[in-house]
Design an enzyme around this catalytic site. Structure first.
Site, short mmCIF file in Angstrom:
data_model
loop_
_atom_site.label_atom_id
_atom_site.label_comp_id
_atom_site.label_asym_id
_atom_site.label_seq_id
_atom_site.Cartn_x
_atom_site.Cartn_y
_atom_site.Cartn_z
CG LEU A 12 -2.00 -1.12 1.17
CD1 LEU A 12 -2.71 -1.23 2.52
CD2 LEU A 12 -3.03 -0.86 0.05
CB VAL A 15 1.64 1.74 -7.08
CG1 VAL A 15 0.80 1.11 -8.19
CG2 VAL A 15 2.85 2.45 -7.66
CD GLU A 131 0.47 -2.11 -20.10
OE1 GLU A 131 1.61 -1.66 -20.34
OE2 GLU A 131 -0.20 -2.73 -20.95
CB VAL A 134 7.13 -2.23 -19.00
CG1 VAL A 134 8.01 -1.60 -20.08
CG2 VAL A 134 7.65 -3.60 -18.62
N GLY A 136 5.45 2.64 -16.55
CA GLY A 136 4.37 3.23 -15.76
C GLY A 136 3.03 3.25 -16.48
N GLY A 189 12.68 13.06 -4.27
CA GLY A 189 12.11 11.75 -3.95
C GLY A 189 12.00 10.84 -5.16
CG ASP A 203 13.56 0.75 -12.93
OD1 ASP A 203 12.63 0.20 -12.32
OD2 ASP A 203 13.39 1.63 -13.78
CE LYS A 207 10.67 0.42 -15.26
NZ LYS A 207 10.91 1.84 -14.97
N GLY A 304 4.80 7.18 -10.63
CA GLY A 304 3.83 8.05 -9.91
C GLY A 304 2.53 7.34 -9.66
N1 HSE Z 1 12.39 4.40 -10.67
C1 HSE Z 1 11.68 4.30 -11.90
C2 HSE Z 1 11.92 5.53 -12.73
C3 HSE Z 1 10.21 4.09 -11.74
O1 HSE Z 1 12.60 6.45 -12.30
O2 HSE Z 1 11.43 5.58 -13.85
C4 HSE Z 1 9.87 2.70 -11.32
O3 HSE Z 1 10.35 1.76 -12.22
#
Ligand code: HSE
Length: 428
Positions: A12, A15, A131, A134, A136, A189, A203, A207, A304
């Site tokens: 929680l 997202v 979904e 990858v 967002g 942040g 990251d 993806k 986000g």
């Molecule tokens: N940390 C990633 C970004 C978002 O900055 O795009 C989550 O995958």
């Protein structure tokens, strides 16, 4: 009235709270579109007391996500815990074994265990969708799996880490050093708890590996992604690449060639005038090239609350509507083990080096390139400072092996200070 589809939501954070808000605030819209009420039976997170800006009073609480995943009143387990192993993996496996459909935003989990989990889902007659993992809010998994299913996919490219794109953009627009731009992203942040996931390209590499699996019918092969982060990109590279008409992006590229599957996530130059070159700030972009459709460009928020929850809900809505797709666009048993390409497709490269102010210095560098079979396309030299001058070279297309041979020979010329910088130029 049709039976409701009942969610169990584990995790929680931003997202998860966003998903709860959508389910609560848009209940009539979701029901009208899917033909079934979407409800939440129970939730789970590490800290029960935290204020998440949304009431959870109507839902049961489970401390253990595995218990949540296997409850009788959960039809779809929504995994938003994160992490490639640990509770996220245990709970997803438990859900699938219990016959629950699963929606996850967890790129690390699927990059490392995607094949096994896809098989487990199919063995149990379940759907496993991702979904939100990858780019967002950009519905790129749907586009690749469904809308473009009639195409041979020629190439997939993407800027899929908004934090890196923010840092590179601020270095350029604000004249900041890498460290200054990193500190700014941190203060806002943007950075993951382990920043190396962002700036190390990991990251975004996760993806890319997921997109490659769908695009080429191969088992997810994250370990075969050629990874390089943005830590070595300097303000000089950004400025001088701009002077040659390029932007530097942390760019993912995958394609299948006669050499095998190429997957790379690394700082690359792209033309400044291209859509990828014009992508500023924390936004994501995915470019897909299909043999029938040509080039598709998708741009949007890669992270986000709203955008990522939007992607999670897209998957939930598919399941509510009865859409039952395989995880990677083909039955898991038919996905072939990827043969990683031993060599990347030839490309032009950008080279930057500090050249000594001596007669014949440039000729020696040109000769090292020429002897390795690397041909110069364009070149620019700047003013000398302290007896060296920055020299930029854009090569014609060349193999990485030839380039590496040239780079290995350059120090012996005795006219270049430090190591030359070499960055691939992706033609888009
Ligand atoms: N940390 C990633 C970004 C978002 O900055 O795009 C989550 O995958």
């Amino acid at each position: 009235m049709s039976d409701p589809i009942r969610l169990g939501i584990a995790g929680l954070g931003t997202v998860g709270a966003g998903v709860v808000k959508i389910v609560r605030q848009k209940a009539p819209l979701l029901e009208a579109r899917s033909g079934r009420p979407i409800t939440i039976s129970a939730v789970s997170a590490r800290n029960r007391e935290k204020d998440r800006g949304v009431s959870l009073a109507a839902y049961d609480w489970e401390d253990d996500p595995v218990t949540l995943a296997t409850r009788d009143d959960v039809d779809v387990f929504v995994e938003l815990v994160g992490g490639s192993d640990g509770p996220a993996k245990a709970a997803v496996e438990a859900a699938l074994k219990a016959g629950k459909d699963v929606v996850t935003a967890n790129k690390a989990l699927l990059a490392h265990h995607g094949q096994a989990l896809a098989q487990l889902a199919e063995e149990n007659g379940c759907v496993l969708r991702f979904e939100a993992a990858v780019a967002g809010g950009i519905p790129v998994i749907k586009a690749l799996t469904e809308g473009l299913a009639g195409n041979d996919i020629l190439r997939v490219m993407g800027v899929m880490n908004g934090t890196c794109n923010y840092i590179l953009t601020r270095m350029e627009s604000g004249g900041l050093t890498y460290d200054e731009a990193f500190a700014e992203a941190d203060a806002l942040g943007f950075l993951e708890a382990d920043p190396e996931l962002d700036v190390g390209g990991i990251d975004a590499g996760h993806k890319l590996a997921l997109l490659a699996s769908i695009a080429y019918g191969t088992q997810v092969a994250f370990n075969a992604v050629e990874l390089e982060g943005i830590g070595r990109v300097t303000i000089d590279d950004i400025r001088q690449a701009a002077d040659m008409g390029y932007k530097i992006k942390l760019l993912g590229v995958c394609r299948m060639s006669g050499r095998g599957l190429e997957q790379s996530m690394s700082p690359c130059l792209v033309p400044a005038s291209s859509p990828l070159g014009q992508l500023d700030g924390g936004t994501n972009m995915v470019v897909i090239e299909g043999d029938q459709v040509g080039q598709i460009v998708m741009r949007g928020a890669g992270a986000g609350e709203g955008p990522t929850a939007s992607a999670v809900m897209g998957d939930v809505m598919d399941i509510a509507r009865g859409t039952r797709l395989t995880t990677f666009g083909a039955p898991a048993s038919k996905l072939v083990a990827a043969t990683p390409a031993q060599a990347a497709t030839p490309a032009p490269y950008y080279l930057r080096m500090a050249l000594a102010d001596k007669p014949g210095a440039l000729a020696k560098v040109a000769s090292a390139l020429g002897e390795a079979g690397v041909s110069i396309h364009r070149m620019r030299q700047y003013n000398h400072v302290d007896n060296t001058a920055p020299v930029l070279i854009v090569t014609h297309k060349t193999t990485r092996a030839a380039l590496d041979a040239a780079l290995a020979a350059i120090p012996a010329t005795g006219v270049v200070q430090g190591d030359p910088v070499a960055l691939r130029i992706e033609e888009v």
